[in-house]
Design an enzyme around this catalytic site. Structure first.
Site, PDB file in Angstrom:
ATOM      1  N   VAL A  65      28.854  -7.200 -10.827  1.00  0.00           N
ATOM      2  CA  VAL A  65      28.355  -8.439 -11.442  1.00  0.00           C
ATOM      3  C   VAL A  65      28.640  -9.676 -10.590  1.00  0.00           C
ATOM      4  O   VAL A  65      28.200 -10.772 -10.928  1.00  0.00           O
ATOM      5  CB  VAL A  65      28.889  -8.637 -12.890  1.00  0.00           C
ATOM      6  CG1 VAL A  65      28.463  -7.486 -13.792  1.00  0.00           C
ATOM      7  CG2 VAL A  65      30.406  -8.838 -12.909  1.00  0.00           C
ATOM      8  N   TYR A 155      41.335 -16.694 -16.931  1.00  0.00           N
ATOM      9  CA  TYR A 155      40.653 -15.752 -17.836  1.00  0.00           C
ATOM     10  C   TYR A 155      40.181 -16.483 -19.097  1.00  0.00           C
ATOM     11  O   TYR A 155      39.023 -16.354 -19.512  1.00  0.00           O
ATOM     12  CB  TYR A 155      41.626 -14.628 -18.204  1.00  0.00           C
ATOM     13  CG  TYR A 155      41.086 -13.573 -19.149  1.00  0.00           C
ATOM     14  CD1 TYR A 155      40.232 -12.574 -18.698  1.00  0.00           C
ATOM     15  CD2 TYR A 155      41.456 -13.559 -20.501  1.00  0.00           C
ATOM     16  CE1 TYR A 155      39.752 -11.587 -19.569  1.00  0.00           C
ATOM     17  CE2 TYR A 155      40.993 -12.578 -21.365  1.00  0.00           C
ATOM     18  CZ  TYR A 155      40.138 -11.593 -20.892  1.00  0.00           C
ATOM     19  OH  TYR A 155      39.663 -10.619 -21.755  1.00  0.00           O
ATOM     20  N   ALA A 157      39.648 -19.663 -19.544  1.00  0.00           N
ATOM     21  CA  ALA A 157      38.578 -20.628 -19.246  1.00  0.00           C
ATOM     22  C   ALA A 157      37.234 -19.916 -19.146  1.00  0.00           C
ATOM     23  O   ALA A 157      36.208 -20.396 -19.660  1.00  0.00           O
ATOM     24  CB  ALA A 157      38.890 -21.360 -17.937  1.00  0.00           C
ATOM     25  N   ILE A 188      42.382  -4.792 -28.192  1.00  0.00           N
ATOM     26  CA  ILE A 188      41.676  -3.520 -28.280  1.00  0.00           C
ATOM     27  C   ILE A 188      42.265  -2.579 -27.239  1.00  0.00           C
ATOM     28  O   ILE A 188      42.453  -2.976 -26.078  1.00  0.00           O
ATOM     29  CB  ILE A 188      40.164  -3.710 -27.994  1.00  0.00           C
ATOM     30  CG1 ILE A 188      39.583  -4.891 -28.795  1.00  0.00           C
ATOM     31  CG2 ILE A 188      39.409  -2.416 -28.255  1.00  0.00           C
ATOM     32  CD1 ILE A 188      39.647  -4.771 -30.300  1.00  0.00           C
TER      33      ILE A 188
HETATM   34  P1  NAD Z   1      37.855  -2.061 -19.285  1.00  0.00           P
HETATM   35  O1  NAD Z   1      38.697  -2.466 -18.140  1.00  0.00           O
HETATM   36  O2  NAD Z   1      37.829  -0.644 -19.707  1.00  0.00           O
HETATM   37  O3  NAD Z   1      36.341  -2.518 -19.051  1.00  0.00           O
HETATM   38  C1  NAD Z   1      35.945  -3.494 -18.132  1.00  0.00           C
HETATM   39  C2  NAD Z   1      34.853  -2.906 -17.283  1.00  0.00           C
HETATM   40  O4  NAD Z   1      34.350  -3.903 -16.383  1.00  0.00           O
HETATM   41  C3  NAD Z   1      35.355  -1.733 -16.403  1.00  0.00           C
HETATM   42  O5  NAD Z   1      34.518  -0.602 -16.596  1.00  0.00           O
HETATM   43  C4  NAD Z   1      35.232  -2.272 -14.989  1.00  0.00           C
HETATM   44  O6  NAD Z   1      34.944  -1.276 -14.018  1.00  0.00           O
HETATM   45  C5  NAD Z   1      34.106  -3.282 -15.137  1.00  0.00           C
HETATM   46  N1  NAD Z   1      34.094  -4.249 -14.047  1.00  0.00           N
HETATM   47  C6  NAD Z   1      35.140  -4.916 -13.490  1.00  0.00           C
HETATM   48  N2  NAD Z   1      34.737  -5.685 -12.466  1.00  0.00           N
HETATM   49  C7  NAD Z   1      33.392  -5.503 -12.363  1.00  0.00           C
HETATM   50  C8  NAD Z   1      32.395  -6.011 -11.508  1.00  0.00           C
HETATM   51  N3  NAD Z   1      32.691  -6.863 -10.509  1.00  0.00           N
HETATM   52  N4  NAD Z   1      31.120  -5.610 -11.680  1.00  0.00           N
HETATM   53  C9  NAD Z   1      30.794  -4.745 -12.670  1.00  0.00           C
HETATM   54  N5  NAD Z   1      31.691  -4.223 -13.521  1.00  0.00           N
HETATM   55  C10 NAD Z   1      32.983  -4.597 -13.355  1.00  0.00           C
HETATM   56  O7  NAD Z   1      38.348  -2.969 -20.500  1.00  0.00           O
HETATM   57  P2  NAD Z   1      37.602  -3.402 -21.859  1.00  0.00           P
HETATM   58  O8  NAD Z   1      38.677  -3.901 -22.722  1.00  0.00           O
HETATM   59  O9  NAD Z   1      36.690  -2.351 -22.364  1.00  0.00           O
HETATM   60  O10 NAD Z   1      36.768  -4.664 -21.361  1.00  0.00           O
HETATM   61  C11 NAD Z   1      35.446  -4.941 -21.784  1.00  0.00           C
HETATM   62  C12 NAD Z   1      35.322  -6.419 -22.049  1.00  0.00           C
HETATM   63  O11 NAD Z   1      36.103  -6.756 -23.202  1.00  0.00           O
HETATM   64  C13 NAD Z   1      35.851  -7.300 -20.915  1.00  0.00           C
HETATM   65  O12 NAD Z   1      34.964  -8.393 -20.711  1.00  0.00           O
HETATM   66  C14 NAD Z   1      37.175  -7.790 -21.445  1.00  0.00           C
HETATM   67  O13 NAD Z   1      37.591  -8.994 -20.854  1.00  0.00           O
HETATM   68  C15 NAD Z   1      36.852  -7.910 -22.913  1.00  0.00           C
HETATM   69  N6  NAD Z   1      37.995  -7.981 -23.816  1.00  0.00           N
HETATM   70  C16 NAD Z   1      38.871  -6.929 -23.931  1.00  0.00           C
HETATM   71  C17 NAD Z   1      39.942  -7.017 -24.814  1.00  0.00           C
HETATM   72  C18 NAD Z   1      40.927  -5.907 -24.991  1.00  0.00           C
HETATM   73  O14 NAD Z   1      41.946  -6.091 -25.695  1.00  0.00           O
HETATM   74  N7  NAD Z   1      40.719  -4.741 -24.411  1.00  0.00           N
HETATM   75  C19 NAD Z   1      40.115  -8.175 -25.561  1.00  0.00           C
HETATM   76  C20 NAD Z   1      39.218  -9.221 -25.438  1.00  0.00           C
HETATM   77  C21 NAD Z   1      38.165  -9.102 -24.567  1.00  0.00           C
END
Ligand code: NAD
Length: 255
Positions: A65, A155, A157, A188
């Site tokens: 991305v 993060y 921001a 999560i």
């Molecule tokens: P995760 O790390 O399993 O998923 C994040 C995904 O993004 C991974 O598959 C990773 O390979 C991909 N990624 C990272 N850099 C990338 C890039 N440059 N190009 C394409 N893909 C890329 O963790 P998750 O918790 O499933 O995260 C999903 C979303 O949820 C994220 O945006 C995260 O910030 C958000 N989020 C997660 C939580 C939590 O508690 N897990 C809380 C709030 C928000």
């Protein structure tokens, strides 16, 4: 080959919330382009296997991305492979620790490139391939979306920025019948939150769970189903909104 079945793109779908969403879509008959980032160790074949097990159809596509060309090709793959695009989910994200003295311009820029500009690239490319009608969801966070978080200003921001981005995209694309919303996950259990360096890690999550009204941290499926709702006709009049999915964490009063 073109078909009338709905089609979705999901960034970061080789793990966590993105993987759970691909499986959710499979159960609904929505075909998926599973975005996988080769820089991470996650196995996209595992996502594909789970999709097939649920009777769905999907293809794996490498996407970074941080690159407009890469994201444009990712969105185009939906049309090339399945003949259309209905839903774009900007889920990919990174989480890094940095106190203010450590938060260099480079660290700031790297974070925003993925967690904010990456969302813009995904929504923009999605819109380019949707006809009239469709829906988008961006994944924000309670860090930034609701709370501040020490050592995570970059993060937070980015995740706060996602909310303004989504509201504006919703206004701009409303006349085309395209909706845009955000989800704001709480804690999560995914590879991101299980990372003890940049996030809470297994023990931190376990401890935090006791302080959540629901009594535990969330599961990826519990966010995926809400994204599923926002990308369904049931949410047909919902746009520009953000929905917190946190087991009550952010509404609990602390003395
Ligand atoms: P995760 O790390 O399993 O998923 C994040 C995904 O993004 C991974 O598959 C990773 O390979 C991909 N990624 C990272 N850099 C990338 C890039 N440059 N190009 C394409 N893909 C890329 O963790 P998750 O918790 O499933 O995260 C999903 C979303 O949820 C994220 O945006 C995260 O910030 C958000 N989020 C997660 C939580 C939590 O508690 N897990 C809380 C709030 C928000």
């Amino acid at each position: 080959m073109p078909s009338e079945t709905e089609v979705a793109i999901i960034t970061g779908a080789a793990s966590g919330i993105g993987r759970a969403l691909a499986v959710h879509y499979a159960g609904r008959g929505v075909k998926t382009v599973i975005g996988t980032f080769p820089g991470d160790p996650h196995d996209p074949e595992e996502t594909l296997m789970l999709v097939k097990k649920s009777g769905g159809d999907a293809v794996i596509h490498e996407v970074d991305v941080r690159s407009t060309d890469s994201v444009d090709a990712f969105a185009r793959r939906a049309v090339d492979e399945f003949g259309r695009l209905d839903y774009a989910v900007a889920n990919a994200g990174i989480l890094r620790n940095a106190s203010l003295p450590e938060l260099s311009d480079d660290k700031w820029a790297d974070m925003l490139d993925v967690d904010l500009t990456g969302v813009l690239r995904t929504l923009r490319a999605g819109a380019a391939h949707m006809g009239s009608g469709g829906a988008m969801v961006a994944v924000s966070s309670i860090a930034g979306g609701v709370y501040g978080w020490e050592e995570h200003a970059h993060y937070a921001a980015a995740k706060a920025g996602v909310l303004g981005l989504v509201r504006s995209v919703a206004v701009e694309l409303g006349p085309r019948g395209i909706r845009a919303n955000a989800v704001i996950p709480g804690l999560i259990e995914t590879p991101q939150s299980l990372d003890p360096v940049n996030s809470l890690g297994p023990e931190g999550l376990e401890r935090a769970g006791h302080d959540i009204p629901w009594g535990r941290v969330g599961r990826p499926e519990e966010v995926a189903s809400v994204i599923g709702f926002l990308t369904s006709p049931a949410a047909g009049y919902v746009t520009g909104q953000s929905l917190v999915v946190d087991g009550g964490l952010t509404v609990k009063m602390r003395a």
